[in-house]
Design an enzyme around this catalytic site. Structure first.
Site, PDB file in Angstrom:
ATOM      1  N   GLU A  77       0.824  -1.210   0.000  1.00  0.00           N
ATOM      2  CA  GLU A  77       0.000   0.000   0.000  1.00  0.00           C
ATOM      3  C   GLU A  77       0.859   1.260   0.000  1.00  0.00           C
ATOM      4  OE1 GLU A  77      -3.494   1.640   2.892  1.00  0.00           O
ATOM      5  OE2 GLU A  77      -3.649  -0.423   2.202  1.00  0.00           O
ATOM      6  N   ASP A  85      -2.874  -3.194   2.857  1.00  0.00           N
ATOM      7  CA  ASP A  85      -3.338  -3.441   4.222  1.00  0.00           C
ATOM      8  C   ASP A  85      -4.473  -4.459   4.238  1.00  0.00           C
ATOM      9  OD1 ASP A  85      -1.470  -1.752   5.189  1.00  0.00           O
ATOM     10  OD2 ASP A  85      -2.847  -0.233   5.946  1.00  0.00           O
ATOM     11  N   TYR A 108      -1.054  -4.849  13.500  1.00  0.00           N
ATOM     12  CA  TYR A 108      -1.904  -4.105  12.555  1.00  0.00           C
ATOM     13  C   TYR A 108      -2.837  -3.121  13.268  1.00  0.00           C
ATOM     14  CZ  TYR A 108      -5.080  -3.178   8.694  1.00  0.00           C
ATOM     15  OH  TYR A 108      -5.832  -2.554   7.730  1.00  0.00           O
TER      16      TYR A 108
END
Length: 693
Positions: free
Chosen positions: A7, A103, A300
């Site tokens: 990303e 992501d 994350y």
């Protein structure tokens, strides 16, 4: 040979390091068996209305609703160079497949899909789904790549979310702007959030504090208190009755209670606590958290879970072994080992709760900024709390009687602080200056107080207190309200998502501030006059948190394959069409509520203000027909149009000098005075030549 698309450049570099892609090229990194590149976030967005049709350049209510039949994407100008790199890579003949390493969530799917579709690539797609940028997590992820088709439902939900935001935002913004002659920015999630701010502000402003009274009786080293009384004379009378009278202890009840440790952080609870402890905005927290993730300090960020899965038990125990070395305020003996308390497979969908990584232990904490360090310590201490023992305290309730009136009090005593020892150590380390929540007066009840005791009377005291107004939203409390918005509208079995998602709520708050609809005042978030004005004219369905929360739930069901994209988009389209129809029914007089007109003079017939319209200068009185037309038969032959300056002078002086009249007879320009004459409430003109000196 395969292609990997991350990303952001920083993520791509971390992946390339693990994959051995070290050769730098223009816009990508290359290794022996793979190429790693990046998307720069959202490279493409849905096109503006004027791309679909030229007539949409001008905002006209008659052109609404705008409902694209075929959706078009446009590459951002500042990202076109990188897209060209990706387009070429995605169409290379020597590649076997492409790995979507954006992501691991709804937006990551959308970012990849847009680039993939625009490139017209036919490469098979595999999915990397990881919750940590640690080397081991990346290796495990590439060893267990999923088929990209397994995430089609998640991707479809992302596409529908983006289309819904476009349809509601574009149509509602244009509809209300053209209806009220005032720019009004409307959003699917943004507007209900603003409505909550406005509703809270009204409650604060309309609150009328009320006085109430209580009588306190001293008992040993504490006080017992009467019930609340609205009238001061009642409290005065009770003081007199109790003066000098003994106090009879009716009952002393002691109970041991437990407070369980808090759950781990999901993104929203972390943003709330970072705001509460440090005053950081939700966006600041998300930005710094993303950096910590990319640098392998934490897992994350955009998670909505507060638990871990059963297969993570051993790895979390290993983190706990080194946690005290990462947290300077937390000694090893404070850290518990009750990992079972944070395991719940059913409550972990895409990602587990936020955790520090084992990689963080190897890194230098001195390289982090203050914000990053604060957020990292928050996440670490929360893990330490969550696996520690419950806090045990003794609650004592005392009821007493004096002069045939009841009095009572409560007291708490800590028996075992448990997880609260870690919280206290963290607070002292953070030098937190503002307590969370409301401060409670701590009452200590002595052990020698018991049922049936008679206490000699002492001087009672009358206390005057006031009811407290509701507090304006802070970012902490607004995030909580967004998370639970509309919950009362659903049954207990429905999974509730509230307004937006953990990943988007910070952005919504920033949009409200940047658009001028909300303002930060210290930790408070307050609606502006513009925000209050917008909410005052919008229909309930646009302000409804329940409706937007319902859409979020439908998107969640779409991710699971329980709802089709066609059904969802039909509902959104129908909503937009009803919205436009409702705008069309707004009365004419209501539409001018924000229209600030400039009066150019007084009507010579009735004295009312005269305003400029598209074709004339008209009297504002509905009972008067006076108007000065910009184009008239009298002036057209002299190639002259009445302008604002001329109209002002005609209204003030009855005449205006014009230096560029055109003579059809001579073909030349000439100067003359234009005079205003009235025939009833009708205007007419005549000409007068200035006298020569």
């Amino acid at each position: 040979m395969f292609l990997v698309l991350g990303e952001k450049p920083s993520v791509a570099q971390a992946l390339a390091e693990v994959l051995g892609a070290k050769k730098r090229e223009d816009g990508y990194l290359e290794g022996e068996d793979c190429i790693v590149s990046w998307c720069l976030g959202h490279l493409a967005e849905y096109a503006a209305p004027e791309v679909y049709d030229e007539r949409y350049k001008k905002w006209e209510f008659a052109d609404l609703p705008i409902l694209p039949k075929t959706w078009e994407l446009r590459i951002a100008k500042d990202k076109k160079e990188q897209f060209d790199v990706l387009k070429e890579l995605l169409n290379r003949k020597d590649l076997e497949y492409v790995v979507n390493a954006c992501d691991a969530g709804r937006e990551g799917e959308l970012i990849f899909k847009r680039v993939y579709d625009l490139s017209k690539s036919s490469l098979p797609v595999k999915r990397l789904w990881i919750s940590s940028m640690e080397e081991q997590a990346i290796c495990n992820g590439f060893s267990n790549l999923k088929n990209g088709k397994a995430y089609e439902s998640l991707c479809e939900a992302a596409v529908c979310r983006a289309k819904a935001d476009w349809l509601v935002g574009m149509n509602a913004t244009r509809a209300f702007t053209t209806t009220y002659y005032k720019r009004m920015v409307v959003g699917r999630v943004q507007t209900p959030t603003l409505a909550m701010l406005v509703e809270r502000q009204k409650k604060v402003e309309n609150f009328e504090k009320e006085a109430y009274y209580q009588v306190e009786l001293p008992v040993l080293d504490f006080f017992v208190t009467s019930e609340k009384m609205k009238k001061e004379e009642e409290a005065d009378a009770l003081v007199k009755m109790c003066e000098g009278n003994s106090i009879h202890i009716l009952k002393v009840e002691r109970k041991q209670k437990k407070t369980n440790p808090p759950k781990l952080y999901d993104l929203t609870t972390l943003q709330r606590e970072a705001n509460r402890f440090f005053g950081y905005t939700a966006q600041e927290t998300l930005t710094e958290l993303q950096k910590l993730y990319e640098e392998k300090w934490v897992t994350y960020p955009r998670t909505d879970s507060q638990y871990i899965t059963e297969d993570m038990e051993q790895s979390v125990l290993e983190i706990l072994d080194i946690l005290s070395e990462m947290l300077p305020f937390c000694s090893g003996e404070l850290v518990g080992r009750n990992v079972r308390a944070i395991i719940n497979n059913r409550k972990v969908s895409d990602h587990h709760a936020l955790l520090p990584t084992k990689e963080a232990w190897k890194q230098d904490i001195g390289t982090l900024s203050k914000k990053q360090k604060d957020i990292f310590y928050l996440i670490g201490q929360r893990l330490a709390q969550a696996v520690s023992e419950a806090a045990v305290f003794e609650e004592t309730e005392v009821s007493a009687e004096c002069a045939e009136h009841l009095f009572a009090t409560k007291g708490n005593k800590v028996v075992e602080p448990g997880f609260q020892k870690i919280l206290k150590a963290f607070q002292e380390n953070a030098r937190k200056t503002e307590e969370t929540g409301e401060k409670e007066e701590k009452v200590s009840i002595p052990e020698n107080i018991s049922d049936g005791m008679e206490i000699a009377g002492r001087t009672p005291k009358k206390r005057k207190r006031f009811t407290a107004p509701p507090k304006p939203y802070s970012e902490d409390t607004l995030l909580s309200a967004m998370e639970t918005a509309g919950n009362h509208s659903f049954d207990l079995e429905t999974e509730k998502k509230g307004l937006g998602t953990p990943a988007t709520r910070a952005g919504m708050i920033e949009k409200l501030v940047s658009s001028g609809y909300a303002v930060r005042k210290g930790k408070q978030l307050l609606p502006t006059r513009e925000g209050i004005a917008l909410v005052s004219v919008l229909p309930e369905e646009l302000k409804s948190a329940a409706l937007t929360a319902e859409w979020e739930n439908e998107l969640l069901r779409m991710e699971r394959g329980e709802v089709t994209s066609e059904t969802f988009m039909e509902d959104i389209t129908e909503f937009v069409q009803k919205l436009i129809a409702g705008c069309g029914e707004i009365p004419k007089e209501e539409r001018y509520r924000f229209y600030e007109k400039e009066s150019i003079g007084k009507c010579p017939v009735c004295g009312s203000p005269v305003y400029e319209g598209k074709q004339n200068f008209y009297c504002s009185s509905h009972d008067c027909n006076f108007a000065l037309w910009k184009e008239s038969r009298y002036l057209v032959g002299m190639k002259k149009t009445l302008d604002k300056k001329m109209a002002k002078e005609l209204l003030e002086y009855g005449k205006t000098r014009v230096t560029d009249f055109y003579s059809q007879r001579t073909g030349k320009k000439f100067t003359a005075d234009l005079l205003l004459e009235l025939q009833g409430d009708r205007a007419s003109f005549k000409m007068e030549f200035p006298k020569r000196k």
